[in-house]
Design a protein around this motif. Structure first.
Motif, PDB file in Angstrom:
ATOM      1  N   VAL A 153       3.271  19.181  -4.912  1.00 47.65           N
ATOM      2  CA  VAL A 153       1.965  19.146  -3.954  1.00 47.65           C
ATOM      3  C   VAL A 153       2.629  18.889  -2.430  1.00 47.65           C
ATOM      4  CG1 VAL A 153       0.073  17.645  -3.614  1.00 47.65           C
ATOM      5  CG2 VAL A 153       0.778  18.236  -5.785  1.00 47.65           C
ATOM      6  N   PRO A 154       1.773  19.769  -1.507  1.00 51.33           N
ATOM      7  CA  PRO A 154       2.120  19.421  -0.227  1.00 51.33           C
ATOM      8  C   PRO A 154       1.901  18.323   0.261  1.00 51.33           C
ATOM      9  CG  PRO A 154       0.901  21.605  -0.439  1.00 51.33           C
ATOM     10  CD  PRO A 154       0.943  20.955  -1.758  1.00 51.33           C
ATOM     11  N   PRO A 155       2.657  17.641   1.265  1.00 48.85           N
ATOM     12  CA  PRO A 155       2.895  16.357   1.751  1.00 48.85           C
ATOM     13  C   PRO A 155       1.463  15.727   1.929  1.00 48.85           C
ATOM     14  CG  PRO A 155       4.914  17.391   2.606  1.00 48.85           C
ATOM     15  CD  PRO A 155       4.142  18.442   2.029  1.00 48.85           C
ATOM     16  N   ARG A 156       0.674  16.395   2.558  1.00 50.87           N
ATOM     17  CA  ARG A 156      -0.488  16.166   2.960  1.00 50.87           C
ATOM     18  C   ARG A 156      -1.586  15.627   1.973  1.00 50.87           C
ATOM     19  NH1 ARG A 156      -3.103  20.339   6.864  1.00 50.87           N
ATOM     20  NH2 ARG A 156      -4.401  18.881   7.702  1.00 50.87           N
ATOM     21  N   GLY A 157      -0.997  16.011   0.498  1.00 49.32           N
ATOM     22  CA  GLY A 157      -1.866  15.950  -0.427  1.00 49.32           C
ATOM     23  C   GLY A 157      -1.288  14.575  -1.118  1.00 49.32           C
ATOM     24  N   ILE A 158      -0.665  13.980  -0.584  1.00 48.12           N
ATOM     25  CA  ILE A 158       0.095  12.735  -1.390  1.00 48.12           C
ATOM     26  C   ILE A 158      -0.471  11.542  -0.341  1.00 48.12           C
ATOM     27  CG2 ILE A 158       1.955  11.593  -1.992  1.00 48.12           C
ATOM     28  CD1 ILE A 158       3.352  14.096  -2.362  1.00 48.12           C
ATOM     29  N   TRP A 159      -1.286  10.509  -0.916  1.00 50.60           N
ATOM     30  CA  TRP A 159      -1.495   9.416  -0.094  1.00 50.60           C
ATOM     31  C   TRP A 159      -1.860   8.074  -1.124  1.00 50.60           C
ATOM     32  CZ3 TRP A 159      -7.134   8.454  -1.124  1.00 50.60           C
ATOM     33  CH2 TRP A 159      -7.698   9.294  -1.924  1.00 50.60           C
ATOM     34  N   SER A 160      -2.009   6.997  -0.280  1.00 48.63           N
ATOM     35  CA  SER A 160      -2.340   5.797  -1.141  1.00 48.63           C
ATOM     36  C   SER A 160      -3.742   5.460  -0.980  1.00 48.63           C
ATOM     37  CB  SER A 160      -1.231   4.758  -0.662  1.00 48.63           C
ATOM     38  OG  SER A 160       0.021   5.118  -0.810  1.00 48.63           O
ATOM     39  N   PRO A 161      -4.584   5.558  -1.888  1.00 49.61           N
ATOM     40  CA  PRO A 161      -5.917   5.027  -1.786  1.00 49.61           C
ATOM     41  C   PRO A 161      -6.064   3.526  -1.562  1.00 49.61           C
ATOM     42  CG  PRO A 161      -5.670   6.609  -3.600  1.00 49.61           C
ATOM     43  CD  PRO A 161      -4.316   6.130  -3.133  1.00 49.61           C
ATOM     44  N   ASP A 162      -7.181   2.872  -0.948  1.00 53.87           N
ATOM     45  CA  ASP A 162      -7.446   1.621  -0.863  1.00 53.87           C
ATOM     46  C   ASP A 162      -8.232   1.490  -2.309  1.00 53.87           C
ATOM     47  OD1 ASP A 162     -10.417   2.352  -0.240  1.00 53.87           O
ATOM     48  OD2 ASP A 162      -9.634   2.121   2.001  1.00 53.87           O
ATOM     49  N   PRO A 163      -8.576  -0.014  -2.442  1.00 50.54           N
ATOM     50  CA  PRO A 163      -9.377  -0.389  -3.840  1.00 50.54           C
ATOM     51  C   PRO A 163     -10.715   0.442  -3.536  1.00 50.54           C
ATOM     52  CG  PRO A 163      -8.429  -2.306  -2.704  1.00 50.54           C
ATOM     53  CD  PRO A 163      -8.286  -1.170  -1.785  1.00 50.54           C
ATOM     54  N   GLU A 164     -11.431   0.578  -2.645  1.00 53.61           N
ATOM     55  CA  GLU A 164     -12.755   1.274  -2.647  1.00 53.61           C
ATOM     56  C   GLU A 164     -12.522   2.659  -3.036  1.00 53.61           C
ATOM     57  OE1 GLU A 164     -16.548   2.391   0.180  1.00 53.61           O
ATOM     58  OE2 GLU A 164     -15.031   0.942   0.692  1.00 53.61           O
ATOM     59  N   GLU A 165     -11.474   3.367  -2.506  1.00 53.10           N
ATOM     60  CA  GLU A 165     -11.150   4.793  -2.982  1.00 53.10           C
ATOM     61  C   GLU A 165     -10.857   5.116  -4.164  1.00 53.10           C
ATOM     62  OE1 GLU A 165      -9.908   6.454   1.497  1.00 53.10           O
ATOM     63  OE2 GLU A 165      -8.397   5.463   0.374  1.00 53.10           O
ATOM     64  N   TRP A 166     -10.075   3.925  -4.768  1.00 53.64           N
ATOM     65  CA  TRP A 166      -9.872   4.001  -6.279  1.00 53.64           C
ATOM     66  C   TRP A 166     -11.055   4.034  -7.103  1.00 53.64           C
ATOM     67  CZ3 TRP A 166      -5.560   6.205  -7.846  1.00 53.64           C
ATOM     68  CH2 TRP A 166      -4.447   5.770  -7.193  1.00 53.64           C
ATOM     69  N   GLU A 167     -11.965   3.307  -6.867  1.00 52.32           N
ATOM     70  CA  GLU A 167     -13.125   3.187  -7.465  1.00 52.32           C
ATOM     71  C   GLU A 167     -14.131   4.439  -7.435  1.00 52.32           C
ATOM     72  OE1 GLU A 167     -15.249  -0.296  -6.238  1.00 52.32           O
ATOM     73  OE2 GLU A 167     -13.791  -1.907  -6.903  1.00 52.32           O
ATOM     74  N   PHE A 168     -13.977   4.980  -5.943  1.00 54.82           N
ATOM     75  CA  PHE A 168     -14.556   6.199  -5.994  1.00 54.82           C
ATOM     76  C   PHE A 168     -14.286   7.427  -6.957  1.00 54.82           C
ATOM     77  CE2 PHE A 168     -15.255  10.244  -4.210  1.00 54.82           C
ATOM     78  CZ  PHE A 168     -16.567  10.217  -3.608  1.00 54.82           C
ATOM     79  N   ILE A 169     -12.875   7.329  -6.760  1.00 58.51           N
ATOM     80  CA  ILE A 169     -12.177   8.346  -7.841  1.00 58.51           C
ATOM     81  C   ILE A 169     -12.514   8.160  -9.339  1.00 58.51           C
ATOM     82  CG2 ILE A 169     -10.087   9.470  -8.573  1.00 58.51           C
ATOM     83  CD1 ILE A 169      -9.093   8.729  -5.882  1.00 58.51           C
ATOM     84  N   ALA A 170     -12.278   6.697  -9.858  1.00 56.78           N
ATOM     85  CA  ALA A 170     -12.886   6.523 -11.310  1.00 56.78           C
ATOM     86  C   ALA A 170     -14.041   6.746 -11.563  1.00 56.78           C
ATOM     87  CB  ALA A 170     -12.411   4.937 -11.560  1.00 56.78           C
ATOM     88  N   ASP A 171     -15.003   6.620 -10.479  1.00 59.01           N
ATOM     89  CA  ASP A 171     -16.420   6.671 -10.873  1.00 59.01           C
ATOM     90  C   ASP A 171     -16.659   8.312 -11.061  1.00 59.01           C
ATOM     91  OD1 ASP A 171     -19.215   5.903 -11.003  1.00 59.01           O
ATOM     92  OD2 ASP A 171     -19.709   7.226  -9.378  1.00 59.01           O
ATOM     93  N   LEU A 172     -15.732   9.140 -10.724  1.00 64.61           N
ATOM     94  CA  LEU A 172     -16.079  10.741 -10.977  1.00 64.61           C
ATOM     95  C   LEU A 172     -15.747  10.945 -12.654  1.00 64.61           C
ATOM     96  CD1 LEU A 172     -13.862  12.178  -8.087  1.00 64.61           C
ATOM     97  CD2 LEU A 172     -16.365  11.708  -8.275  1.00 64.61           C
ATOM     98  N   GLY A 173     -15.028   9.961 -13.422  1.00 66.79           N
ATOM     99  CA  GLY A 173     -15.256   9.955 -14.827  1.00 66.79           C
ATOM    100  C   GLY A 173     -16.695  10.332 -15.420  1.00 66.79           C
ATOM    101  N   ARG A 174     -17.565   9.870 -14.975  1.00 64.65           N
ATOM    102  CA  ARG A 174     -18.890  10.195 -15.453  1.00 64.65           C
ATOM    103  C   ARG A 174     -19.704  11.304 -15.264  1.00 64.65           C
ATOM    104  NH1 ARG A 174     -22.963   9.162 -11.795  1.00 64.65           N
ATOM    105  NH2 ARG A 174     -22.523   8.521  -9.640  1.00 64.65           N
ATOM    106  N   LEU A 175     -18.931  12.228 -14.221  1.00 58.90           N
ATOM    107  CA  LEU A 175     -19.204  13.264 -13.514  1.00 58.90           C
ATOM    108  C   LEU A 175     -18.493  14.536 -14.571  1.00 58.90           C
ATOM    109  CD1 LEU A 175     -19.998  12.919 -10.046  1.00 58.90           C
ATOM    110  CD2 LEU A 175     -21.663  12.728 -11.839  1.00 58.90           C
ATOM    111  N   GLY A 176     -17.506  14.354 -15.015  1.00 55.08           N
ATOM    112  CA  GLY A 176     -16.678  15.139 -15.619  1.00 55.08           C
ATOM    113  C   GLY A 176     -15.165  15.233 -15.432  1.00 55.08           C
ATOM    114  N   LEU A 177     -14.886  14.268 -14.528  1.00 55.79           N
ATOM    115  CA  LEU A 177     -13.254  13.829 -14.395  1.00 55.79           C
ATOM    116  C   LEU A 177     -12.660  13.378 -15.644  1.00 55.79           C
ATOM    117  CD1 LEU A 177     -10.937  14.294 -12.389  1.00 55.79           C
ATOM    118  CD2 LEU A 177     -11.360  11.751 -11.828  1.00 55.79           C
ATOM    119  N   LYS A 178     -11.504  14.436 -16.198  1.00 59.38           N
ATOM    120  CA  LYS A 178     -10.845  14.015 -17.442  1.00 59.38           C
ATOM    121  C   LYS A 178      -9.651  13.153 -17.284  1.00 59.38           C
ATOM    122  CE  LYS A 178     -14.150  15.611 -20.080  1.00 59.38           C
ATOM    123  NZ  LYS A 178     -14.731  14.626 -21.160  1.00 59.38           N
ATOM    124  N   TYR A 179      -8.866  13.695 -16.228  1.00 63.34           N
ATOM    125  CA  TYR A 179      -7.643  13.033 -16.223  1.00 63.34           C
ATOM    126  C   TYR A 179      -7.208  13.262 -14.688  1.00 63.34           C
ATOM    127  CZ  TYR A 179      -5.069  17.632 -16.424  1.00 63.34           C
ATOM    128  OH  TYR A 179      -4.493  18.973 -16.181  1.00 63.34           O
TER     129      TYR A 179
END
Length: 309
Positions: A44-70
């Motif tokens: 993965v190119p370096p620009r695609g590696i980052w450290s989310p803050d808590p709000e962003e982690w919650e944003f990503i996890a919430d995508l599970g209800r829309l079809g994010l599987k893993y």
């Protein structure tokens, strides 16, 4: 924060459209995302590696209800209770995804301390099995053998490498795989994954395009684990771009490379992989590897999130 600012909103829009029109896409089980927490050695190119803050982690996890599987995450960047950006721990992030029915796929490891990486990998598997399991479908991996420290050569991609292939491969395959020899033969990280798969505690993905992993090593892995414990995967892409970086093809194989020579993706579509499986005597396993096991791995977790002791 390039990925967070420029891509997360667009990715959510795609998943929202899918969720609103699922009946129109009966052959799509769901989506995955690679990163953000990844080792820096992988494709993965370096620009695609980052450290989310808590709000962003919650944003990503919430995508599970829309079809994010893993979500593909490097499990060896720290210990379970090490603090990430904003004070959350890796343990907290795992709880968040488990509660959202989004699995972790372990991949893109660091290469500087294989035993530490293996120990942290086992700790992640143990924790997820305790909190979200038990079951083989509780934890997944990214490409088995790729982007992880190994004790063996897993692919021969250039003419110069292929000139040495037969001798090196024959020596590697001459050793019978047993549980007590896996660490020395494969290396601590792949050994930990293969051992956990044998115990039905993780489901590894493996690419059968012949470029990511030599087909004879794929065959040996199938012989040892059996087809029901592996998932066929393709990272086939027709677009030569990833996270803003231009990718290139090279003569002699079907892989996409970054400008620094690191493999980023492939062109091994599923039909090619199925033909390869027939060549190595596993044509009978195609439906398991490319359908049945995916269905098992993406089925809802039935146990839910257990309370921490």
């Amino acid at each position: 924060m390039f990925l967070a600012r420029d891509y997360l909103g667009g990715f959510r829009d795609v998943l929202q459209h899918y969720d609103d029109h699922r009946a129109e896409y009966p052959h799509i089980l769901g989506f995955s995302v690679e990163g953000p927490l990844l080792g820096k050695v992988g494709g993965v190119p370096p620009r695609g590696i980052w450290s989310p803050d808590p709000e962003e982690w919650e944003f990503i996890a919430d995508l599970g209800r829309l079809g994010l599987k893993y979500i593909v995450i490097g499990p060896d960047g720290g210990d379970l209770d090490d603090r990430l950006v904003g004070g959350v721990s890796f343990r907290d992030v795992m709880d968040l995804f488990c509660a959202a029915d989004v699995r972790l796929a372990l991949g893109h490891f660091r290469h500087d301390h294989p035993q530490l990486s293996a120990d942290r990998t086992v700790a992640v598997i143990d924790y997820l099995q305790e909190r979200c399991g038990p079951g083989a479908n509780v934890v997944l991996t990214d490409h088995l053998y790729n982007d992880m420290p190994r004790n063996f050569q897993h692919a021969w991609r250039t003419g110069e490498e292929r000139a040495r292939r037969d001798g090196l491969l024959a020596e590697f395959l001459s050793v019978e795989w047993t549980d007590d020899i896996l660490d020395d033969l494969l290396g601590p990280v792949p050994a930990a994954i293969v051992r956990a798969a044998k115990a039905d505690r993780i489901m590894p993905f493996i690419n059968f395009d012949g470029d990511h992993v030599d087909l004879e090593i794929c065959r040996r892995t199938l012989d040892y684990l059996g087809p029901r414990r592996l998932i066929g995967i393709t990272d086939d892409t027709e677009r030569p771009f990833m996270a803003g970086e231009h990718l290139q093809l090279r003569a002699g194989n079907g892989l996409w490379y970054r400008s620094d020579g690191i493999v980023a993706a492939g062109t091994g579509y599923i039909a090619k992989q199925c033909e390869n499986l027939r060549r190595i005597g596993y044509g009978h396993a195609i439906e398991s590897l490319f359908r049945d096991n995916q269905l098992r791995a993406t089925a809802p977790l039935t146990t839910g999130l257990r309370v921490r002791s």
